[in-house]
Design an enzyme around this catalytic site. Sequence first.
Site, short mmCIF file in Angstrom:
data_model
loop_
_atom_site.label_atom_id
_atom_site.label_comp_id
_atom_site.label_asym_id
_atom_site.label_seq_id
_atom_site.Cartn_x
_atom_site.Cartn_y
_atom_site.Cartn_z
N TYR A 55 92.18 21.11 -19.29
CA TYR A 55 93.63 20.86 -19.78
C TYR A 55 93.70 19.96 -20.84
O TYR A 55 93.42 18.88 -20.84
CB TYR A 55 94.20 20.40 -18.55
CG TYR A 55 95.21 21.62 -17.90
CD1 TYR A 55 96.20 22.14 -18.77
CD2 TYR A 55 95.18 22.19 -16.67
CE1 TYR A 55 97.09 22.91 -18.15
CE2 TYR A 55 95.83 23.07 -16.35
CZ TYR A 55 96.67 23.58 -16.93
OH TYR A 55 97.67 24.60 -16.65
N GLU A 57 96.71 19.70 -22.89
CA GLU A 57 98.01 19.59 -23.23
C GLU A 57 98.50 18.42 -24.36
O GLU A 57 98.10 17.54 -24.05
CB GLU A 57 99.03 19.47 -22.18
CG GLU A 57 99.31 20.86 -21.09
CD GLU A 57 100.09 20.57 -19.89
OE1 GLU A 57 99.96 19.65 -19.31
OE2 GLU A 57 100.83 21.54 -19.58
N ASP A 202 103.86 37.15 -41.62
CA ASP A 202 103.07 37.24 -40.45
C ASP A 202 101.99 38.30 -40.91
O ASP A 202 101.91 39.52 -40.98
CB ASP A 202 103.80 38.07 -39.49
CG ASP A 202 102.99 38.45 -38.21
OD1 ASP A 202 101.57 38.29 -38.44
OD2 ASP A 202 103.60 39.17 -37.31
N THR A 229 96.79 36.43 -36.46
CA THR A 229 96.01 36.66 -35.14
C THR A 229 94.63 36.14 -35.74
O THR A 229 94.49 36.07 -37.04
CB THR A 229 95.99 38.00 -34.44
OG1 THR A 229 95.40 38.86 -35.73
CG2 THR A 229 97.55 38.08 -34.34
N LYS A 232 91.57 39.92 -35.37
CA LYS A 232 91.52 41.21 -36.08
C LYS A 232 90.61 41.18 -37.36
O LYS A 232 89.33 41.08 -37.01
CB LYS A 232 93.09 41.67 -36.60
CG LYS A 232 94.08 41.77 -35.45
CD LYS A 232 95.52 42.01 -35.74
CE LYS A 232 96.24 42.25 -34.49
NZ LYS A 232 97.70 42.68 -34.69
N ARG A 238 90.43 36.28 -29.38
CA ARG A 238 91.84 36.55 -29.33
C ARG A 238 92.72 35.12 -29.74
O ARG A 238 92.30 34.37 -28.95
CB ARG A 238 92.35 37.33 -28.10
CG ARG A 238 91.47 38.63 -27.75
CD ARG A 238 92.07 39.40 -26.83
NE ARG A 238 93.20 40.11 -27.19
CZ ARG A 238 92.95 41.34 -28.00
NH1 ARG A 238 91.56 41.81 -28.01
NH2 ARG A 238 93.80 41.98 -28.67
C1 LIG Z 1 98.79 42.37 -33.85
C2 LIG Z 1 99.89 41.81 -34.55
C3 LIG Z 1 100.64 40.82 -33.76
C4 LIG Z 1 100.61 40.36 -32.26
O1 LIG Z 1 99.38 39.98 -32.03
P1 LIG Z 1 99.17 39.95 -30.17
O2 LIG Z 1 97.94 39.22 -30.24
O3 LIG Z 1 98.75 41.38 -29.87
O4 LIG Z 1 99.98 39.47 -29.47
C5 LIG Z 1 102.00 40.35 -34.48
N1 LIG Z 1 102.43 40.51 -35.52
C6 LIG Z 1 101.34 41.47 -36.45
C7 LIG Z 1 101.87 42.02 -37.80
C8 LIG Z 1 100.49 42.34 -35.93
O5 LIG Z 1 99.83 43.29 -36.48
#
Ligand SMILES: *Cc1c(COP(=O)(O)O)cnc(C)c1O
Length: 420
Positions: A55, A57, A202, A229, A232, A238
């Site tokens: 933990y 935090e 994003d 993220t 990807k 993740r």
């Molecule tokens: C994949 C994605 C997310 C969210 O990611 P998760 O890990 O699935 O919650 C947010 N914004 C964009 C543009 C994405 O392609």
Amino acid sequence: MPNHRELLKQSDPDIYDAMLGEEARQKKGIELIPSENYTYPEVLACLGSVFTNKYSEGYPGRRYYGGQEFTDIIETIARDRAKALFRAEHANVQPLSGSPMNQAVYMAFLAPGDTVLGMDLSHGGHLTHGAPVSHMGKIYNFIRYKTNPQDEGRIDFDALRKTALEAKPKMVLCGYSSYPRDYDYARFKEIADEVGALTMADVSHIGGLIAGGAMRNPCDAGFDFVTTTTHKSMRGPRGGMILCRKKFAKDIDKSVFPGLQGGPHMNQVAGVAVTLGKARQPDYRHYCQQVLTNAKTLADALMKEGAELITGGTENHMMVIDVVSSFGINGRVAEETLDAVSITTNKQIIPDDPNPPLRPSGLRLGTPAATTRGMKENEMRRLAGWIVKVLKNQDDQAIIDSVRGEVEGMCTQFPVPGID
Ligand SMILES: *Cc1c(COP(=O)(O)O)cnc(C)c1O
């Protein structure tokens, strides 16, 4: 080292067998879903480590519990590497995934009912960009810009500026899940500055390609918040990451914890640190270039065979085929047909799609995972040939069977990292 897998095999064979099944599935076919990748074996080691017991935090040097000498080391390394790679003033590496990462930014700087100008969802925006079915869409007032079919499906900045001047949004949001072009961050920033809005990019899909120097970096354009993220194109575990200007650092950190989350997943943070370490290497920069080369090769070969692509091609790792206009079938049928030949893709809505989300007009493909396996231009051309062949003959079982054999034959020559 204890053999974790052998223990699992003995104590819980149901779960172990499912794991073996998933490994075999990942090996025998090709993964063309643009948001997926095969992570590094070193990241698998971090995820399966005792950091999951801890933990933590709080933040390095300011934790709620004792025993943090090693968690502080990994989180500090992860933050420093993120800042250096993206040329960012501050990094928070605790978001559990992409969705909470975006929520943390909104909740830090928006009040309920505040207006956010983001991309229309059928034009590439993500669920967390205010889809009516998401909580974010209910809490904030999301308004939309779109792409322009008269301009090859590029973002319509004139309309965006007009909407911004009228609606005076608190935040302008860019970054997409399904837009196959690079983004003109300077143009967004100029419009946002004109109306006094905050800027958020994003870059969940292309964060890895930015870190590897293959695409433009919104931090360089002076964006206030950049979220990505880590699983990807970046090829990590993740997770999510928030990069921001120094003046917003305290508020972002407070919003992630204790605002939104509890204890960070330190096994994941260790994996993020390792991933960012890899992203600094020349090998990773080559990887990113090859992801783009492969995407362009696949897109060109598909178009040569008669497929129509949204925006007429790609500048990043992904492409979207209009399968209705190209092959007279919807995206669901296209996805299922390709599943039958061990090519994994996903159905996708296209701009102002007349069809519903479960039977949309598009099919989305991407190259990060195939490139991780070592595939290059030659394999992309072969894949394009097979994809078009089966989409044109989706009722012909003999063709499906022979193509599946060829796909699986090719895939066995390209091992999946982390699987023996
Ligand atoms: C994949 C994605 C997310 C969210 O990611 P998760 O890990 O699935 O919650 C947010 N914004 C964009 C543009 C994405 O392609």
